[in-house]
Design a protein around this motif. Structure first.
Motif, mmCIF file in Angstrom:
data_model
loop_
_atom_site.group_PDB
_atom_site.id
_atom_site.type_symbol
_atom_site.label_atom_id
_atom_site.label_comp_id
_atom_site.label_asym_id
_atom_site.label_seq_id
_atom_site.Cartn_x
_atom_site.Cartn_y
_atom_site.Cartn_z
ATOM 1 N N LYS A 1 73.292 14.552 -1.864
ATOM 2 C CA LYS A 1 72.803 13.991 -3.132
ATOM 3 C C LYS A 1 71.844 12.828 -2.899
ATOM 4 N N ALA B 1 73.103 12.085 -13.308
ATOM 5 C CA ALA B 1 73.426 10.768 -13.864
ATOM 6 C C ALA B 1 73.027 9.664 -12.891
ATOM 7 N N GLU B 2 73.292 9.848 -11.608
ATOM 8 C CA GLU B 2 72.899 8.833 -10.618
ATOM 9 C C GLU B 2 71.391 8.680 -10.540
ATOM 10 N N ALA C 1 75.667 17.513 -12.733
ATOM 11 C CA ALA C 1 75.688 16.495 -13.793
ATOM 12 C C ALA C 1 75.871 15.099 -13.206
ATOM 13 N N SER C 2 76.728 14.967 -12.206
ATOM 14 C CA SER C 2 76.942 13.637 -11.623
ATOM 15 C C SER C 2 75.722 13.193 -10.815
ATOM 16 N N GLY D 1 78.389 21.675 -6.545
ATOM 17 C CA GLY D 1 79.751 21.167 -6.635
ATOM 18 C C GLY D 1 80.770 22.280 -6.541
ATOM 19 N N ASN E 1 79.800 17.052 -5.225
ATOM 20 C CA ASN E 1 79.297 16.418 -6.439
ATOM 21 C C ASN E 1 78.702 17.475 -7.360
ATOM 22 N N THR E 2 78.979 17.366 -8.639
ATOM 23 C CA THR E 2 78.390 18.290 -9.602
ATOM 24 C C THR E 2 76.933 17.912 -9.850
#
Length: 144
Positions: A129, A33-34, A29-30, A16, A26-27
């Motif tokens: 991602k 989460a996905e 962490a994101s 990210g 996108n980080t």
């Protein structure tokens, strides 16, 4: 419930921020989460681990024998030269899907070869991602 271990190698903690033209904005962490949410929707539990240290990655792969049914791994640069990580994956005898956000075959020559790929169930690369999310589908098809 089947358990999946998502492992990120060196420099992926900077996802990210690091080279967004290659790795996206996108980080980590994101993305995590996905992946966790998709695993849950598919009836699997996902644990996430990241380290910049080869030894820590190997230790976590070894520990997966006791608490996981499959591994999704982006080994980062270790993909191309860590025979120790390759041997750890082979030793635990869990299905492993190798993941890369970038298309490693369209990049520098040294990225074209994976030493871990031959002991993995498959390799997914080049979809940002979504490579991780595709790996979740692959793991689900392998472990049920």
């Amino acid at each position: 419930m089947k358990k999946v271990l998502l492992i990120h190698g060196p420099n992926l903690n900077l996802t990210g921020q690091r080279e967004p033209g290659i790795y996206g904005s996108n980080t980590l962490a994101s993305i995590n989460a996905e992946v966790v949410q998709k695993c849950e929707r598919l009836g699997m539990e996902c644990t996430v681990f990241q380290s910049n240290s080869e030894g820590a990655l190997i230790d976590r792969i070894h520990a997966a024998r006791e608490d996981c049914d499959a591994i999704i791994m982006n080994a980062g640069a270790y993909t191309h030269y860590s025979y120790a990580i390759r041997d750890a994956i082979a030793a635990v005898r869990l299905p492993c899907v190798e993941v890369h956000m970038s298309n490693v075959h369209a990049r520098e020559e040294f990225r074209h070869k994976s030493v871990i790929g031959p002991v993995c169930a498959g390799v997914i690369a080049g979809f940002g991602k979504h490579s991780y999310l595709l790996a979740v589908d692959a793991v689900k098809s392998i472990i049920g």
